[in-house]
Design a protein around this motif. Structure first.
Motif, PDB file in Angstrom:
ATOM      1  N   THR A 296       0.848  -1.176   0.000  1.00  0.00           N
ATOM      2  CA  THR A 296       0.000   0.000   0.000  1.00  0.00           C
ATOM      3  C   THR A 296       0.893   1.239   0.000  1.00  0.00           C
ATOM      4  N   TYR A 309      -3.413   3.876  -1.744  1.00  0.00           N
ATOM      5  CA  TYR A 309      -3.468   3.061  -2.948  1.00  0.00           C
ATOM      6  C   TYR A 309      -2.996   1.645  -2.631  1.00  0.00           C
ATOM      7  N   HIS A 310      -3.688   0.660  -3.217  1.00  0.00           N
ATOM      8  CA  HIS A 310      -3.344  -0.755  -3.031  1.00  0.00           C
ATOM      9  C   HIS A 310      -2.823  -1.304  -4.361  1.00  0.00           C
ATOM     10  N   VAL A 311      -1.741  -2.056  -4.288  1.00  0.00           N
ATOM     11  CA  VAL A 311      -1.180  -2.612  -5.513  1.00  0.00           C
ATOM     12  C   VAL A 311      -2.202  -3.545  -6.160  1.00  0.00           C
ATOM     13  N   CYS A 315      -0.664  -7.489 -10.720  1.00  0.00           N
ATOM     14  CA  CYS A 315       0.623  -6.884 -11.058  1.00  0.00           C
ATOM     15  C   CYS A 315       1.728  -7.947 -11.086  1.00  0.00           C
ATOM     16  N   TRP A 320       5.370  -0.745 -10.196  1.00  0.00           N
ATOM     17  CA  TRP A 320       4.008  -0.294  -9.935  1.00  0.00           C
ATOM     18  C   TRP A 320       4.030   1.235  -9.977  1.00  0.00           C
ATOM     19  N   VAL A 322       2.331   4.377  -9.183  1.00  0.00           N
ATOM     20  CA  VAL A 322       1.258   4.651  -8.222  1.00  0.00           C
ATOM     21  C   VAL A 322       0.516   5.936  -8.563  1.00  0.00           C
ATOM     22  N   ALA A 323       1.250   7.054  -8.658  1.00  0.00           N
ATOM     23  CA  ALA A 323       0.592   8.340  -8.883  1.00  0.00           C
ATOM     24  C   ALA A 323       1.614   9.375  -9.327  1.00  0.00           C
ATOM     25  N   GLU A 336      -3.912   9.997 -10.018  1.00  0.00           N
ATOM     26  CA  GLU A 336      -3.773   8.552  -9.784  1.00  0.00           C
ATOM     27  C   GLU A 336      -3.413   7.829 -11.075  1.00  0.00           C
ATOM     28  N   ASN A 338      -1.900   4.079 -10.592  1.00  0.00           N
ATOM     29  CA  ASN A 338      -2.201   2.751 -10.048  1.00  0.00           C
ATOM     30  C   ASN A 338      -2.182   1.667 -11.131  1.00  0.00           C
ATOM     31  N   GLU A 339      -1.049   1.597 -11.846  1.00  0.00           N
ATOM     32  CA  GLU A 339      -0.920   0.635 -12.933  1.00  0.00           C
ATOM     33  C   GLU A 339       0.449  -0.047 -12.875  1.00  0.00           C
TER      34      GLU A 339
END
Length: 353
Positions: A296, A309-311, A315, A320, A322-323, A336, A338-339
């Motif tokens: 997180t 944010y949660h992975v 994935c 990762w 995040v933002a 955001e 988150n990918e």
């Protein structure tokens, strides 16, 4: 003259009957035994005094309920007037696996039998710490979803049922924080719950990465997109923990760098250099995927505003994203992402050396 033997036999019968009454059962039945069960928690060694216990005599189906008396590491529960012979019991205590007990009890015997009980819960040691310094926070209010509340300097030792839990912590001068944990039956878990200090005027954001046991080591990376800075000054990570502007002012700092499971990493960004700050997480070492890491990221801005944010569980790649944080002299906006991505940005790779 021959005397009748009936009066003598009658007297003998009553004498034998009285002798049997002294044992509280007819003389022609086996005399009962008295058994003291000494209950012990073999999982965590916690005291079982006062725990609700039910003992079933499997021969008769008789059930005795009670609360054992505390005797240090053991708790004593008396099972009175148990028929002698081969004894088969099942001991059930709240929060523990049922335990079978088998032994031979002699008539009128007073016997002690030790019973080991295995917990269906998990033991958790929680240290609530400053996210910037890792130092323990002196006074904390910690609340679990079971409604339990603790107020002390810690660390906290909690006995929680197996399953998923959420812990919330509060402390003066810090933004409230939380931690979600997944517990297995009979496990021992130890972790830190970091709280972000309330942001000062020059601080734009604080980002705290947290993860579980595997992979062992995750790393936080920040890449600043600002044409006014050379490429090799735009990257903040474990190899360059401070990002500095041309003037020498620090615009970002890796405050905490962990290389072990159940650790956390903290990055603080400042208002000193405007631009877009890309925040990424890299799976650096250990087994398992990023998606299985339970990672997180908590992003805290002024006024203790927080986004978590949660992975993504899907994935599989090493990164990762995040933002992005757009920072200027007075404000910060969060975009955001988150990918999951297969490689880091090109600017990152050029400036890494």
């Amino acid at each position: 003259m021959q005397r009748s033997r009936w009066p003598m036999l009658t007297l003998l019968f009553f004498l034998l009957l009285l002798a049997g009454a002294g044992a509280a059962v007819p003389f022609f039945l086996p005399k009962p035994a008295q058994v003291e069960l000494l209950l012990k928690d073999v999982s965590f060694g916690q005291n079982l005094g006062g725990v609700s216990v039910a003992v079933t005599d499997l021969r008769s189906g008789r059930v005795i309920s009670g609360t054992p008396v505390d005797e240090g590491s053991l708790a004593r529960l008396v099972f009175p007037r148990l028929p002698s012979g081969q004894v088969e019991l099942e001991v059930q205590a709240e929060g523990f696996r049922p335990a079978p007990v088998s032994f031979e009890a002699l008539p009128l015997e007073r016997r002690q039998v030790e019973v080991g009980l295995r917990s269906m819960s998990s033991r958790v040691l929680v240290s609530v710490v400053n996210a910037r310094t890792e130092k323990p926070i002196s006074m904390v209010r910690l609340v679990s979803q079971e409604g339990e509340e603790f107020l002390t300097g810690g660390p906290f030792t909690l006995i929680l049922p197996a399953g998923k839990h959420s812990l919330q912590a509060e402390a003066s001068g810090f933004c409230a924080g939380s931690r979600e944990i997944s517990l297995e039956e009979g496990s021992d878990v130890e972790f830190s719950l970091p709280l972000s200090p309330v942001l000062e005027v020059e601080e734009a954001a604080r980002l705290v990465l947290d993860w579980a046991e595997n992979p062992r080591d995750l790393d936080a990376h920040v890449l600043l997109e600002n044409p006014g800075l050379p490429t090799n000054k735009r990257h903040v990570y474990f190899g360059k923990k401070e990002g500095k502007a041309n003037s020498g002012e620090i615009y970002g700092r890796l405050d905490v760098d962990h290389t072990r499971s159940e650790g956390f990493e903290t990055v603080t960004l400042y208002h000193r250099v405007s631009g877009t700050y890309r925040y990424l997480v890299n799976r650096y070492a250990g087994t398992g995927t990023l998606g299985a890491s339970q990672a997180t990221v908590a992003i805290t801005t002024r006024g203790c505003k927080q986004k978590i944010y949660h992975v993504p569980e899907t994935c599989q790649g090493p990164f990762w994203s995040v933002a992005d944080l757009k920072v200027d002299a007075t404000s910060v906006d969060i975009l955001e992402r988150n990918e999951c991505i297969s490689e880091g940005p090109k600017e990152w790779r050029r400036g890494k050396g």
